[in-house]
Design a protein around this motif. Structure first.
Motif, mmCIF file in Angstrom:
data_model
loop_
_atom_site.group_PDB
_atom_site.id
_atom_site.type_symbol
_atom_site.label_atom_id
_atom_site.label_comp_id
_atom_site.label_asym_id
_atom_site.label_seq_id
_atom_site.Cartn_x
_atom_site.Cartn_y
_atom_site.Cartn_z
ATOM 1 N N HIS A 101 0.814 -1.226 0.000
ATOM 2 C CA HIS A 101 0.000 0.000 0.000
ATOM 3 C C HIS A 101 0.843 1.270 0.000
ATOM 4 O O HIS A 101 0.306 2.368 -0.155
ATOM 5 N N THR A 102 2.160 1.156 0.194
ATOM 6 C CA THR A 102 3.033 2.330 0.133
ATOM 7 C C THR A 102 3.667 2.496 -1.246
ATOM 8 O O THR A 102 4.485 3.397 -1.439
ATOM 9 N N GLY A 103 3.290 1.644 -2.209
ATOM 10 C CA GLY A 103 3.870 1.723 -3.547
ATOM 11 C C GLY A 103 3.129 2.695 -4.448
ATOM 12 O O GLY A 103 2.008 3.125 -4.158
ATOM 13 N N TYR A 104 3.745 3.024 -5.584
ATOM 14 C CA TYR A 104 3.146 3.974 -6.514
ATOM 15 C C TYR A 104 1.879 3.408 -7.154
ATOM 16 O O TYR A 104 0.899 4.118 -7.340
ATOM 17 N N SER A 105 1.890 2.134 -7.517
ATOM 18 C CA SER A 105 0.726 1.498 -8.164
ATOM 19 C C SER A 105 0.106 0.485 -7.211
ATOM 20 O O SER A 105 -0.007 -0.697 -7.512
ATOM 21 N N SER A 106 -0.292 0.959 -6.041
ATOM 22 C CA SER A 106 -0.735 0.058 -4.975
ATOM 23 C C SER A 106 -2.212 -0.279 -5.032
ATOM 24 O O SER A 106 -2.628 -1.326 -4.529
ATOM 25 N N CYS A 107 -3.041 0.569 -5.645
ATOM 26 C CA CYS A 107 -4.483 0.319 -5.649
ATOM 27 C C CYS A 107 -4.806 -0.851 -6.567
ATOM 28 O O CYS A 107 -4.429 -0.862 -7.739
ATOM 29 N N ASP A 108 -5.519 -1.854 -6.007
ATOM 30 C CA ASP A 108 -5.869 -3.029 -6.812
ATOM 31 C C ASP A 108 -7.225 -2.877 -7.479
ATOM 32 O O ASP A 108 -7.727 -3.826 -8.084
ATOM 33 N N ARG A 109 -7.849 -1.705 -7.371
ATOM 34 C CA ARG A 109 -9.160 -1.487 -7.969
ATOM 35 C C ARG A 109 -9.099 -0.602 -9.207
ATOM 36 O O ARG A 109 -9.909 -0.739 -10.114
ATOM 37 N N CYS A 110 -8.167 0.344 -9.229
ATOM 38 C CA CYS A 110 -8.029 1.234 -10.388
ATOM 39 C C CYS A 110 -6.549 1.476 -10.659
ATOM 40 O O CYS A 110 -5.690 1.090 -9.866
ATOM 41 N N VAL A 111 -6.244 2.141 -11.788
ATOM 42 C CA VAL A 111 -4.848 2.283 -12.217
ATOM 43 C C VAL A 111 -4.253 3.624 -11.787
ATOM 44 O O VAL A 111 -3.349 4.146 -12.430
ATOM 45 N N THR A 128 -12.094 10.160 -12.933
ATOM 46 C CA THR A 128 -12.523 8.817 -13.319
ATOM 47 C C THR A 128 -11.352 8.063 -13.929
ATOM 48 O O THR A 128 -10.898 8.371 -15.031
ATOM 49 N N LEU A 129 -10.853 7.076 -13.191
ATOM 50 C CA LEU A 129 -9.701 6.308 -13.622
ATOM 51 C C LEU A 129 -10.142 4.929 -14.115
ATOM 52 O O LEU A 129 -11.116 4.379 -13.618
ATOM 53 N N PRO A 130 -9.435 4.373 -15.089
ATOM 54 C CA PRO A 130 -9.786 3.024 -15.570
ATOM 55 C C PRO A 130 -9.712 2.015 -14.429
ATOM 56 O O PRO A 130 -8.768 2.027 -13.632
ATOM 57 N N LEU A 131 -10.709 1.151 -14.346
ATOM 58 C CA LEU A 131 -10.738 0.132 -13.305
ATOM 59 C C LEU A 131 -9.958 -1.098 -13.759
ATOM 60 O O LEU A 131 -9.930 -1.435 -14.934
ATOM 61 N N ARG A 132 -9.349 -1.758 -12.798
ATOM 62 C CA ARG A 132 -8.690 -3.025 -13.095
ATOM 63 C C ARG A 132 -9.765 -4.099 -13.240
ATOM 64 O O ARG A 132 -10.751 -4.106 -12.511
ATOM 65 N N THR A 133 -9.574 -4.997 -14.158
ATOM 66 C CA THR A 133 -10.512 -6.091 -14.379
ATOM 67 C C THR A 133 -9.829 -7.420 -14.088
ATOM 68 O O THR A 133 -8.591 -7.485 -13.949
ATOM 69 N N ALA A 134 -10.641 -8.478 -13.974
ATOM 70 C CA ALA A 134 -10.082 -9.804 -13.718
ATOM 71 C C ALA A 134 -9.116 -10.213 -14.825
ATOM 72 O O ALA A 134 -8.038 -10.767 -14.569
ATOM 73 N N SER A 135 -9.486 -9.915 -16.067
ATOM 74 C CA SER A 135 -8.628 -10.303 -17.195
ATOM 75 C C SER A 135 -7.324 -9.505 -17.217
ATOM 76 O O SER A 135 -6.251 -10.052 -17.456
ATOM 77 N N SER A 136 -7.399 -8.189 -16.940
ATOM 78 C CA SER A 136 -6.181 -7.373 -16.945
ATOM 79 C C SER A 136 -5.262 -7.746 -15.782
ATOM 80 O O SER A 136 -4.036 -7.696 -15.907
ATOM 81 N N ASP A 142 -0.390 -4.255 -16.151
ATOM 82 C CA ASP A 142 0.316 -3.160 -15.478
ATOM 83 C C ASP A 142 1.473 -3.758 -14.680
ATOM 84 O O ASP A 142 1.309 -4.147 -13.516
ATOM 85 N N PRO A 143 2.655 -3.866 -15.260
ATOM 86 C CA PRO A 143 3.792 -4.523 -14.588
ATOM 87 C C PRO A 143 4.176 -3.870 -13.267
ATOM 88 O O PRO A 143 4.674 -4.551 -12.364
ATOM 89 N N GLU A 144 3.942 -2.562 -13.139
ATOM 90 C CA GLU A 144 4.333 -1.869 -11.910
ATOM 91 C C GLU A 144 3.437 -2.239 -10.723
ATOM 92 O O GLU A 144 3.758 -1.942 -9.583
ATOM 93 N N HIS A 145 2.293 -2.877 -11.014
ATOM 94 C CA HIS A 145 1.356 -3.245 -9.955
ATOM 95 C C HIS A 145 1.659 -4.625 -9.360
ATOM 96 O O HIS A 145 1.326 -4.890 -8.212
ATOM 97 N N HIS A 146 2.342 -5.473 -10.118
ATOM 98 C CA HIS A 146 2.519 -6.875 -9.716
ATOM 99 C C HIS A 146 3.930 -7.136 -9.197
ATOM 100 O O HIS A 146 4.901 -6.515 -9.626
#
Length: 439
Positions: A101-111, A128-136, A142-146
C-alpha cells in the motif's frame, strides 16, 4: 438454497510479545447461512511472514475441486461460490502478489499512480480512472502493480475489507487529526494544529461516556473517552460509520466529495491508501449485499479464540488443533443461536418496524420462537437533521410521546435494532443500527 457463498480470511496472528512466532490461519465462513460461523481451513506457523505463497497451495487446490464439482451433504448437492477474500492491506498485497500500500501502483481497484509527498505515498487523484478487471489482472497488463503470481488467479474472487480501511484506517486517522493535529514529518512540513480545542475534546468525551447506558448489547464495546483513543478497537470506530447498500450511489457521491476535499481540509499528506479506497467502498456494498458481508470483524473475533487456545510455546499447532477438535465435539445444548431474544428492558428494547415506525417493547407476551410483543409504537417520526442530507437516509429520527400508542405486534414485524435517546426538551430520538438488520 442451492448455493453456499464462502468468504475467506488470511492474516497473521502474533502469539507472544517476546517472540516472532506467528500463526497464519486461513479462515472461512458461509455468508448466506445463518448463523454465520467462522471455521479454520488451514493453519501455518512460522517465525516470520511467509516468504512465498506455497502455504496456500492445498487450500486453493481444494477450492478448485469444490467450485467445479460442488459439495454433497446427505442427498443434497450445493454449489460453492467463493465470494471474497478478506484481508488487511499488507496481507492483501502478499496474497495477491502486488505492490504494498506504500507503492506507486498500490491500488488493486483502479490504475491510479500515487505521488510521494515528503516521503509519504498519497493518492489524491479523484478523476474517473480506468478500473482493473479480472482479465487485466491475470494478464498483468500493469507490470508496476505486480510482484509475482498469485495462486488465487485461477479463481474468480475479490479481496476487500472495510474494517481495516474505514474503521481502523480513515476514522482513526480523522479522530487523531481532529484532537491532536499532525506532527511535522520533516522540517519542510509545518505542524498541523488540532481542529478541536481541549475543551471541545472533553465535551465530546463526556457525551460518548453518557451514551454507555443507551447502547444495546449488540455493541460488544461501549464508548470510551477520547483520552483513550489510542486503545480504541475497530468496533468503537464503527459506531460512527453508516454506509448502506440501498443508498450506495448517494454514499459514493459523499465519499468522493470527502476524498476530493481531504487535501484542502487536512493537508496534502492526508489522502493515503485507506482514504483513496473510500472511492471503491460503495461498489463493494452493492457487490456483497452490505459491508458486513466482507468485513473482518467475525474473523478477528475467531482469531482471539485461537490465541486463547495457545497455552505454552511448545507444539503450537498441536495445541490449536486439539482445542478445535474439542470444541467441535462438544454436545450442543441449545441450537437457538440464530433466534432473536426479545426483552422489555432498556436499552435492548428499541426497534424499527418494517413499516418504518419506531417502537419500544413494553412486554414479551409469550416465550415462543417468534413471540408476540406489547409495544409502544410511535406512529409519526421526523428527520433528526436535514443537512447535508436528510437523516432518514441513515435511519435517524425524532418523535415524541404524544404520537405513541400501545399495540400488540408479532416479532416478525421488526426490521432492525435501534438506539433510543430521550432529549431534555421531551423529544425522543431513534437511531437505526445499519449493520444489525434481521433477515
Amino acid at each position: 438454497m442451492n448455493e453456499l457463498h464462502l468468504s475467506l480470511n488470511i492474516d497473521g496472528l502474533p502469539l507472544f510479545k517476546s517472540s516472532k512466532v506467528t500463526l497464519w490461519p486461513v479462515l472461512g465462513r458461509i455468508i448466506n447461512l445463518e448463523p454465520e460461523i467462522v471455521f479454520p481451513i488451514a493453519i501455518t506457523c512460522g517465525s516470520s511472514k511467509p516468504q512465498c505463497l506455497e502455504f496456500l497451495k492445498e487450500t486453493v487446490d481444494e477450492l478448485k475441486i469444490l467450485m467445479q464439482n460442488g459439495l454433497l451433504i446427505g442427498d443434497k448437492a450445493y454449489s460453492i461460490i467463493l465470494s471474497c477474500i478478506v484481508c488487511d492491506a499488507p496481507a492483501k498485497s502478499m496474497v495477491k502478489a502486488i505492490k504494498n500500500h506504500t507503492g506507486y501502483s498500490s491500488c488493486d481497484r483502479c490504475v491510479i499512480r500515487g505521488r510521494s509527498v515528503h516521503r509519504r505515498m498519497t493518492l489524491a487523484d479523484c478523476t474517473t480512472l480506468p478500473l482493473r478487471t479480472a482479465s487485466s489482472f491475470r494478464a498483468q497488463t500493469d507490470p508496476e502493480h505486480h510482484r509475482g503470481y498469485s495462486p488465487f488467479c485461477d479463481l474468480q474472487v475479490d479481496m476487500v475489507n472495510y474494517m481495516h480501511c474505514v474503521c481502523l484506517g480513515v476514522m482513526r486517522r480523522l479522530l487523531l487529526r481532529w484532537i491532536r493535529g499532525e506532527k511535522s514529518t520533516t522540517k519542510h512540513v509545518p505542524l498541523k494544529r488540532p481542529s478541536l480545542s481541549a475543551h471541545q475534546v472533553q465535551i465530546i468525551g463526556e457525551r460518548l461516556l453518557a451514551l454507555k447506558t443507551h447502547l444495546p448489547k449488540i455493541f460488544a464495546r461501549k464508548p470510551r473517552s477520547l483520552v483513550e483513543v489510542d486503545r480504541w478497537k475497530a468496533t468503537e470506530f464503527r459506531v460512527s460509520k453508516h454506509v448502506t447498500e440501498q443508498l450506495a450511489e448517494f454514499a459514493h457521491k459523499l465519499l468522493t466529495s470527502f476524498v476530493k476535499k481531504s487535501s484542502e481540509l487536512y493537508g496534502e499528506l492526508f489522502p493515503v491508501y485507506n482514504v483513496h479506497m473510500l472511492l471503491h467502498l460503495s461498489k463493494d456494498a452493492i457487490t456483497f449485499g452490505g459491508l458486513d458481508k466482507c468485513s473482518a470483524f467475525r474473523f478477528e473475533n475467531y482469531m482471539q479464540q485461537i490465541l486463547k487456545n495457545v497455552r505454552s510455546g511448545k507444539n503450537l499447532l498441536s495445541q490449536v488443533v486439539r482445542r478445535h477438535k474439542e470444541s467441535v465435539s462438544m454436545p450442543i445444548v441449545n441450537d437457538q443461536q440464530s433466534v432473536k431474544k426479545f426483552t422489555s428492558e432498556r436499552p435492548n428494547n428499541s426497534y424499527i418496524l418494517e413499516n418504518g415506525h419506531c417502537c419500544e417493547i413494553l412486554e414479551v407476551l409469550d416465550d415462543s420462537i417468534a413471540p408476540n410483543l406489547k409495544c409502544q409504537v410511535f406512529t409519526s417520526k421526523y428527520p433528526l437533521f436535514q443537512s447535508p442530507c436528510t437523516s432518514n437516509l441513515i435511519g435517524a429520527y425524532t418523535t415524541s410521546l404524544t404520537v405513541a400508542i400501545i399495540k400488540r405486534i408479532p416479532s416478525s414485524y421488526i426490521a432492525s435494532t435501534a438506539i433510543l435517546l430521550e432529549l431534555a426538551n421531551g423529544k425522543i430520538v431513534f437511531l437505526g443500527i445499519a449493520h444489525e438488520f434481521f433477515y
